[in-house]
Motif scaffolding. Structure first.
Motif, short mmCIF file in Angstrom:
data_model
loop_
_atom_site.label_atom_id
_atom_site.label_comp_id
_atom_site.label_asym_id
_atom_site.label_seq_id
_atom_site.Cartn_x
_atom_site.Cartn_y
_atom_site.Cartn_z
N VAL A 29 0.85 -1.19 0.00
CA VAL A 29 0.00 0.00 0.00
C VAL A 29 0.88 1.24 0.00
CG1 VAL A 29 -1.83 1.26 1.21
CG2 VAL A 29 -1.75 -1.24 1.33
N GLU A 45 -5.07 6.15 -1.02
CA GLU A 45 -4.40 4.87 -0.85
C GLU A 45 -4.33 4.16 -2.20
OE1 GLU A 45 -6.55 2.67 2.04
OE2 GLU A 45 -6.35 4.16 3.63
N VAL A 47 -3.40 0.56 -3.68
CA VAL A 47 -3.27 -0.79 -3.17
C VAL A 47 -3.05 -1.77 -4.31
CG1 VAL A 47 -4.32 -2.56 -1.71
CG2 VAL A 47 -4.86 -0.15 -1.31
N ALA A 125 -2.61 2.23 7.93
CA ALA A 125 -2.94 0.84 7.62
C ALA A 125 -3.52 0.20 8.86
CB ALA A 125 -1.70 0.08 7.14
N TRP A 128 -6.70 -4.76 7.76
CA TRP A 128 -6.58 -5.56 6.53
C TRP A 128 -6.68 -7.05 6.89
CZ3 TRP A 128 -6.99 -3.69 1.81
CH2 TRP A 128 -6.67 -2.36 1.55
N LEU A 132 0.45 -7.55 4.69
CA LEU A 132 0.97 -6.53 3.78
C LEU A 132 2.50 -6.64 3.72
CD1 LEU A 132 -1.20 -3.43 4.83
CD2 LEU A 132 -1.63 -5.07 2.99
#
Length: 444
Positions: A29, A45, A47, A125, A128, A132
């Motif tokens: 990200v 953002e 991604v 962040a 999620w 990541l």
């Protein structure tokens, strides 16, 4: 009502707003944060989602702020460039992205706190459902930040970010490698005084500690309770002073007594003392004599009181109850009312503590009930009507009234036969011809 993001083409969005650098690694990200002069935070953002996969994120809009408070955030102007959708509720923002690179844009209100020394707090962040590989971003504000703090990891074990710095141009950069699913990255930036206005909304947290938090509404309730308490104190002082004047102040003598129609001679002693314990043999003898004269009209009452000869406490309680019923004495009504209010306050406290919060409002109500109950305990026994009756009795001439009233007022009457009858009743009931120093029966 939930908000669902509309899928838009990349070319259209790129023509309207610039995008951050595109991620170079899958499951990574790139974040761009910018604080506007009105205090709003613009978030962009980018991604990268591997082909054939989907990545989902839940952004909490209720951030803990101490043990009993929470920061309430607002999100608006959501748009998605690429394959994905967004859903906005009161408590969270849900984002779901498909394969490829997608750009998500939205504006956050409530990220700036600190009054004259603004502090911006955001989670670049969080939430999620996928590990990541890299989170990297930048932060820009109208003025160069004074300080920067960046942490990453689990909520109960945060650690410093891999990199976080303010460069010579005033641009703040941060990055973190390998952020597991469920962990988060938090950024706090201190700005120079009065750079942007604060817009943070701090509310009680939905916890037991938050339910009893002192809020402005609760503060006003306590202030009103203070005014109420002061009013009770003033009223109590005035009533006690009026009662003292009625018992000891100067009164004008009258040619004949004019007591209220519901007041009888045998009740004068209890009314003057304000207590059922003051009832003695003279009160009972005068009551029996008074009722015997009125027996054709009230035979049952005569029989009921005649049966109380064996117990003066029962007689005193009956006299006091009659004085309360005719509003000469206050009785226990204020105390009972205060006790009920305490119960209502306790119930309201429990309901608010486990529902919407502000439980101290119930505590304020219970405290008001306790104040009313204490006020009732300290209240003079006599009502306004009782005080007027005491003044009338004190101003009456005992030599010019009927025998029962003459005995009740402590002076002989003009009927020797009846006086002897009263003396005999007193001797039979109390075994004495006196009244424990308060008054003595008339001589025959």
């Amino acid at each position: 009502m939930p908000f669902t993001g509309v899928l838009l083409t990349a070319g259209l969005l790129l023509g309207l707003a610039p995008a951050p650098p595109l991620p170079t690694l899958p499951r990574s990200v790139e974040v761009e944060l910018k604080v506007h002069r009105d205090g709003s935070l613009a978030v962009t953002e980018a991604v990268s989602v591997p082909a054939g996969e989907r990545m989902r994120r839940q952004v909490s809009l209720r951030i803990p702020y101490g043990d009993a408070r929470q920061r309430v955030l607002g999100v608006r102007d959501i748009s998605i460039e690429g394959s994905g959708s967004a859903e906005l509720t009161e408590r969270r923002l849900r984002i779901e992205l498909g394969g490829g690179t997608s750009v998500v844009r939205y504006t956050v209100d409530g990220a700036v706190s600190g009054g004259g020394f603004p502090r911006v707090h955001w989670r670049p962040a969080s939430g999620w459902d996928t590990d990541l590989e890299l989170v990297r971003g930048s932060f820009a504000a109208p003025r160069i930040p004074d300080a920067l703090d960046c942490t990453a990891g689990a909520p109960d074990a945060p650690r410093p970010c891999l990199a976080a710095q303010i460069d010579h141009a005033g641009l703040t950069r941060f990055s973190q490698r390998r952020l597991p699913a469920g962990e988060r990255m938090e950024l706090t930036v201190d700005l120079p005084p009065r750079t942007v206005p604060p817009n943070a909304r701090i509310e009680p947290a939905p916890t037991l500690a938050g339910a009893f938090l002192l809020t402005p509404a609760v503060g006003w309730a306590w202030a009103l309770f203070g005014v109420f308490l002061l009013g009770l104190a003033v009223a109590l002082g005035l009533l006690r002073r009026a009662d003292t004047v009625a018992r000891t102040g100067p009164v004008a003598a009258t040619s004949s007594p004019d007591p209220p129609p519901d007041l009888r001679p045998g009740q004068a002693g209890v009314l003057t003392a304000g207590s059922a314990a003051a009832a003695d043999a003279v009160d009972l003898a005068v009551t029996l004599l008074d009722l015997r004269e009125r027996r054709p009209a009230r035979p049952r009452e005569f029989e009921r009181l005649a049966g109380a000869e064996a117990g003066l406490p029962a007689f005193g309680a009956a006299v006091r109850a009659d004085l309360v019923r005719h509003r000469f004495l206050h009785g226990s009504r204020p105390v009972r009312a205060g006790t009920r209010i305490i119960g209502y306050g306790a119930f309201l406290t429990l309901v608010l503590a486990f529902t919407v919060g502000y439980a101290q409002l119930g505590v304020v109500l219970a405290a008001a009930g306790a104040a009313v109950a204490c006020w009732g305990l300290l209240l003079p026994a006599r009502t306004r009507r009782g005080r007027a009756a005491v003044r009338a009795l004190r101003g009456s001439d005992p030599r010019r009234v009927p025998l029962p009233w003459a005995v009740a007022l402590g002076a002989p009457g003009s009927e020797p036969g009846r006086v002897g009858e009263v003396t005999m009743l007193i001797g039979r009931l109390a075994g004495s011809a006196g009244r424990r120093g308060r008054r003595s029966p008339p001589a025959s």
